[in-house]
Write a protein that holds these residues in place. Structure first.
Motif, short mmCIF file in Angstrom:
data_model
loop_
_atom_site.label_atom_id
_atom_site.label_comp_id
_atom_site.label_asym_id
_atom_site.label_seq_id
_atom_site.Cartn_x
_atom_site.Cartn_y
_atom_site.Cartn_z
N MET A 66 36.68 8.89 -77.84
CA MET A 66 37.77 9.50 -77.09
C MET A 66 37.20 10.98 -76.98
O MET A 66 38.09 11.86 -76.09
CB MET A 66 38.77 9.86 -78.19
N LEU A 67 36.85 11.81 -77.46
CA LEU A 67 36.00 13.41 -76.42
C LEU A 67 35.01 12.92 -75.36
O LEU A 67 35.21 13.69 -74.75
CB LEU A 67 35.58 13.91 -77.55
N ASN A 68 34.29 11.89 -75.90
CA ASN A 68 33.51 11.73 -74.27
C ASN A 68 34.57 11.33 -73.44
O ASN A 68 33.93 11.58 -72.16
CB ASN A 68 32.56 10.63 -74.90
N ILE A 69 35.29 10.26 -73.48
CA ILE A 69 36.21 10.00 -72.31
C ILE A 69 36.61 11.52 -72.07
O ILE A 69 36.60 11.14 -70.92
CB ILE A 69 37.34 9.25 -73.31
N PHE A 70 37.52 12.31 -72.61
CA PHE A 70 37.54 13.29 -71.85
C PHE A 70 36.69 14.13 -71.27
O PHE A 70 37.78 14.24 -70.19
CB PHE A 70 38.48 14.09 -73.50
N LYS A 71 36.02 14.24 -71.73
CA LYS A 71 34.17 14.98 -70.32
C LYS A 71 34.41 14.02 -69.37
O LYS A 71 34.11 14.43 -68.55
CB LYS A 71 33.51 15.11 -72.00
N ALA A 72 34.43 13.16 -69.58
CA ALA A 72 33.83 12.27 -68.31
C ALA A 72 35.05 12.62 -67.50
O ALA A 72 35.41 12.45 -66.28
CB ALA A 72 33.95 10.45 -69.25
N LEU A 76 29.18 2.89 -71.98
CA LEU A 76 30.36 2.38 -69.61
C LEU A 76 31.28 2.74 -69.38
O LEU A 76 31.73 2.95 -68.35
CB LEU A 76 29.29 0.63 -70.47
N MET A 77 32.01 2.97 -70.28
CA MET A 77 33.68 3.64 -70.75
C MET A 77 33.24 3.91 -70.25
O MET A 77 34.64 5.30 -69.34
CB MET A 77 34.21 3.11 -72.17
N VAL A 78 32.39 5.16 -70.68
CA VAL A 78 32.51 6.54 -70.01
C VAL A 78 32.02 6.96 -68.88
O VAL A 78 32.35 7.65 -67.98
CB VAL A 78 31.34 7.36 -71.17
N LEU A 79 31.11 5.90 -68.05
CA LEU A 79 30.94 5.58 -66.74
C LEU A 79 31.59 5.60 -65.72
O LEU A 79 31.97 5.91 -64.89
CB LEU A 79 29.56 5.04 -66.94
N LEU A 80 32.20 4.48 -66.03
CA LEU A 80 33.56 3.56 -65.99
C LEU A 80 34.06 4.73 -65.57
O LEU A 80 35.40 5.19 -64.22
CB LEU A 80 34.29 2.88 -65.80
N VAL A 81 34.63 5.54 -66.80
CA VAL A 81 35.92 6.34 -66.50
C VAL A 81 35.65 8.04 -65.41
O VAL A 81 35.86 7.43 -64.86
CB VAL A 81 36.39 7.05 -67.93
N GLY A 82 33.84 8.31 -65.08
CA GLY A 82 34.46 9.26 -64.64
C GLY A 82 33.74 8.99 -63.13
O GLY A 82 33.80 9.54 -62.65
N THR A 83 33.78 7.77 -63.16
CA THR A 83 33.39 6.95 -61.49
C THR A 83 34.75 6.84 -60.72
O THR A 83 34.94 7.14 -59.89
CB THR A 83 32.92 6.04 -61.39
N VAL A 84 36.23 6.27 -62.17
CA VAL A 84 37.19 6.17 -61.40
C VAL A 84 37.74 7.43 -61.21
O VAL A 84 38.62 7.18 -60.42
CB VAL A 84 38.08 5.07 -62.41
N VAL A 85 37.73 8.51 -61.98
CA VAL A 85 38.07 10.08 -61.80
C VAL A 85 37.77 9.96 -60.66
O VAL A 85 38.70 11.14 -60.19
CB VAL A 85 38.56 10.22 -62.95
N SER A 86 36.23 9.90 -60.37
CA SER A 86 35.81 10.78 -58.96
C SER A 86 36.64 10.02 -57.73
O SER A 86 36.34 11.14 -56.79
CB SER A 86 34.48 10.48 -59.27
N PHE A 87 36.99 8.90 -57.74
CA PHE A 87 37.17 7.92 -56.85
C PHE A 87 38.80 8.60 -56.06
O PHE A 87 38.56 8.89 -55.80
CB PHE A 87 37.32 6.76 -57.04
N LEU A 88 39.63 9.19 -57.23
CA LEU A 88 41.00 9.60 -57.14
C LEU A 88 41.32 10.45 -56.86
O LEU A 88 41.81 10.61 -55.48
CB LEU A 88 41.44 9.62 -58.86
N VAL A 89 39.53 11.89 -57.17
CA VAL A 89 39.73 13.07 -56.88
C VAL A 89 39.37 13.38 -55.12
O VAL A 89 39.94 14.01 -54.63
CB VAL A 89 39.53 13.97 -57.54
N ALA A 90 38.11 12.42 -55.15
CA ALA A 90 37.32 12.38 -54.02
C ALA A 90 38.59 12.29 -52.38
O ALA A 90 38.80 12.91 -51.91
CB ALA A 90 36.73 12.18 -53.81
#
Length: 275
Positions: free
Chosen positions: A1-7, A223-237
């Motif tokens: 979960m900590l890695n997800i939060f960091k992502a 894969l979950m960390v990569l997906l979360v980082g990518t989705v958040v990047s999309f929304l914020v961008a």
């Protein structure tokens, strides 16, 4: 979960900084000091590049109709204009594609350092201030994105070469280049957005391919960390792009220049004290 939060945090940083001319690489490099993923260095390096795909997807969504040459809502002339725009974008990406492929490993090994990043943050911060003050007394000759010539597009593509040095900012280099050549601030910014699509898709694909070809595999957590980082990047961008387009209607880029200078000095102070 900590890695997800960091992502999530890293995705926010990427989404904000990818299209603002303040260097996503510089911000992620600094953020990595405080929000380091509990992963291998190879995964972290790949993650920092691949999450940019989320930010690029935001451009595709926002400009889908404009970028789609097959839209049934477009006239024959509008479809032709879209094809011509894509031709100019592809032409502009060629210089950085060639040099990036040839020097990618060398740049990763020698340029991704805090002295380089701090220097480019400050240098291009100064350039933004100087060029915007000089540009205040000029009348742009390129005020219509569709009317940009292939020559102008290619010239902006050569300016994008500067962004291969970490801390420069891809959007910053192409926007500055466009303004210097004679494009309006708005046209230079939009062309920079469109140029990001093939540029970052190619860069992300190359980084992902190299990661896999070196024998690395993905765990479910990765894969979950990569997906979360990518989705958040999309929304914020998505939000950041809309903000920037509204911002430049009434403002220039000098504020971003001052921000870059301050950030560059903070990078020097932090790494100078902590090594």
């Amino acid at each position: 979960m900590l890695n997800i939060f960091k992502a999530v945090l890293l995705g926010i940083i990427e989404g904000i900084t990818e299209f603002l001319p303040i260097s996503s690489t510089g911000h992620l490099y600094l953020a990595n000091e405080f929000i380091k993923l509990d992963e291998t260095p190879a995964f972290i390096t790949m993650f920092m590049v691949v999450i940019q795909l989320g930010a690029i997807l935001a451009v595709v969504v926002l400009y889908f109709h404009r970028l789609n040459p097959f839209s049934p809502k477009k006239s024959h002339q509008e479809k032709n204009d879209t094809w011509k725009l894509w031709f100019k974008v592809i032409l502009a990406v060629i210089p950085s594609m060639i040099i990036g492929l040839l020097l990618n490993d060398w740049m990763d090994a020698h340029l991704n350092t805090w002295p380089v990043i701090s220097a480019t943050l400050i240098i291009y911060g100064v350039l933004f201030i100087v060029i915007e003050r000089w540009n205040a007394h000029r009348t742009p000759r390129e005020t219509d994105l569709n009317a940009i010539s292939p020559k102008t597009g290619l010239e902006i593509g050569f300016f994008q070469l500067l962004s291969l040095v970490p801390g420069t900012s891809r959007s910053g280099a192409t926007i500055l280049g466009g303004i210097t050549i004679g494009a309006s601030r708005y046209v230079a910014t939009e062309f920079s957005f469109f140029l990001a699509i093939p540029t970052m898709v190619g860069a992300s694909g190359l980084k992902l391919a190299k990661y896999i070809l070196k024998g690395n595999t993905f765990t479910g957590d990765q894969l979950m960390v990569l997906l979360v980082g990518t989705v958040v990047s999309f929304l914020v961008a998505y939000v950041a792009i809309r903000f920037l387009l509204n911002f430049i209607k009434k403002n220039d880029f000098q504020g971003f220049g001052w921000y870059r200078i301050v950030l560059g000095l903070l990078v020097i102070a932090w790494f100078g004290l902590h090594g």
